[in-house]
Design a protein around this motif. Structure first.
Motif, short mmCIF file in Angstrom:
data_model
loop_
_atom_site.label_atom_id
_atom_site.label_comp_id
_atom_site.label_asym_id
_atom_site.label_seq_id
_atom_site.Cartn_x
_atom_site.Cartn_y
_atom_site.Cartn_z
N GLN A 123 17.57 -18.91 -25.34
CA GLN A 123 17.54 -19.31 -23.93
C GLN A 123 16.10 -19.47 -23.48
O GLN A 123 15.21 -18.83 -24.02
CB GLN A 123 18.20 -18.25 -23.05
CG GLN A 123 19.66 -18.03 -23.31
CD GLN A 123 20.25 -16.99 -22.38
OE1 GLN A 123 19.56 -16.17 -21.80
NE2 GLN A 123 21.56 -17.03 -22.22
N ILE A 124 15.92 -20.33 -22.49
CA ILE A 124 14.61 -20.46 -21.85
C ILE A 124 14.81 -20.36 -20.34
O ILE A 124 15.91 -20.63 -19.83
CB ILE A 124 13.88 -21.78 -22.22
CG1 ILE A 124 14.72 -23.00 -21.83
CG2 ILE A 124 13.51 -21.79 -23.68
CD1 ILE A 124 14.00 -24.32 -22.03
N LYS A 125 13.74 -20.00 -19.66
CA LYS A 125 13.79 -19.92 -18.20
C LYS A 125 14.00 -21.33 -17.65
O LYS A 125 13.37 -22.28 -18.10
CB LYS A 125 12.49 -19.32 -17.68
CG LYS A 125 12.63 -18.54 -16.44
CD LYS A 125 11.36 -17.81 -16.12
CE LYS A 125 11.68 -16.77 -15.07
NZ LYS A 125 10.51 -16.06 -14.65
N ASP A 126 14.88 -21.44 -16.69
CA ASP A 126 15.22 -22.73 -16.11
C ASP A 126 14.38 -22.96 -14.86
O ASP A 126 14.74 -22.53 -13.76
CB ASP A 126 16.71 -22.78 -15.79
CG ASP A 126 17.21 -24.20 -15.60
OD1 ASP A 126 16.44 -25.15 -15.86
OD2 ASP A 126 18.38 -24.35 -15.23
N THR A 128 11.64 -22.55 -12.02
CA THR A 128 11.02 -21.39 -11.37
C THR A 128 12.04 -20.30 -11.05
O THR A 128 11.68 -19.21 -10.66
CB THR A 128 10.33 -21.82 -10.06
OG1 THR A 128 11.31 -22.43 -9.22
CG2 THR A 128 9.19 -22.77 -10.34
N GLU A 130 15.12 -17.48 -11.67
CA GLU A 130 15.31 -16.41 -12.64
C GLU A 130 16.39 -16.75 -13.66
O GLU A 130 16.59 -16.02 -14.61
CB GLU A 130 15.67 -15.10 -11.91
CG GLU A 130 14.51 -14.51 -11.16
CD GLU A 130 13.33 -14.14 -12.07
OE1 GLU A 130 13.54 -13.55 -13.13
OE2 GLU A 130 12.18 -14.49 -11.71
N HIS A 132 18.43 -18.56 -16.69
CA HIS A 132 18.09 -19.03 -18.03
C HIS A 132 19.14 -20.05 -18.47
O HIS A 132 20.28 -19.99 -18.03
CB HIS A 132 18.07 -17.85 -19.01
CG HIS A 132 16.90 -16.96 -18.83
ND1 HIS A 132 16.80 -16.04 -17.81
CD2 HIS A 132 15.75 -16.87 -19.53
CE1 HIS A 132 15.66 -15.39 -17.90
NE2 HIS A 132 14.99 -15.88 -18.93
#
Length: 159
Positions: A123-126, A128, A130, A132
């Motif tokens: 997963q990556i941060k979507d 700005t 919180e 993912h």
């Protein structure tokens, strides 16, 4: 740009033949059904078709991630997956592709030692927020479902 490693056509034919024989033997020895599969038959799982557009999307994720992180995505790991647990269902095998962060090298030798192979990035941060989002890509189609049935790599009958 560094040239990617290639193999001769003859070796590719031998390797794909080895796989078909191996797969048919394992399947025939393990599945309790009356019908055995032929190594050159359509039941033998052979490979995957991956659209270039989907690979480009995966590369965009890597470029975006790498711009913001010191440890970089430098490879992709492919996992074999199956939609069902039914051993008689052969058309639902495919792969998922997962970006890999870090890792020192790709070493094809069986005596790997203590080489670090990187960590799966799931997963990556979507943006700005919180939240993912998953970066596990599932866009492949299995062969024989989408194959070049005339290829010498598909069947020894085509050689």
């Amino acid at each position: 740009m560094e040239k990617l490693p290639t193999i001769p056509v003859e070796l590719a034919i031998q390797l794909t033949t080895n796989w078909r024989l191996f797969y048919a033997d394992i399947y025939n020895d393990s599945v309790k059904i009356n019908k055995k599969i032929d190594p050159d038959g359509q039941e033998v799982f052979r490979g995957f078709r991956i659209p270039i557009e989907d690979l480009e999307q995966l590369l965009e994720v890597a470029k975006s991630f790498n711009a913001d992180h010191s440890e970089k995505i430098n490879s992709v790991r492919a996992y074999l997956v199956k939609d069902s647990q039914d051993p008689k269902q052969l058309s639902d095998i495919h792969i998922i592709l997962v970006p890999v962060v870090g890792g020192k090298e790709i070493d094809p030798s069986p005596t790997r030692g203590d080489v670090q192979y990187g960590n799966d990035l799931l997963q990556i941060k979507d943006g700005t927020a919180e939240a993912h989002r998953s970066v596990i890509f599932d866009f492949t189609t299995p062969c024989p479902t989408q194959c070049d049935t005339d290829s010498v790599l598909y069947s020894s009958q085509n050689v």
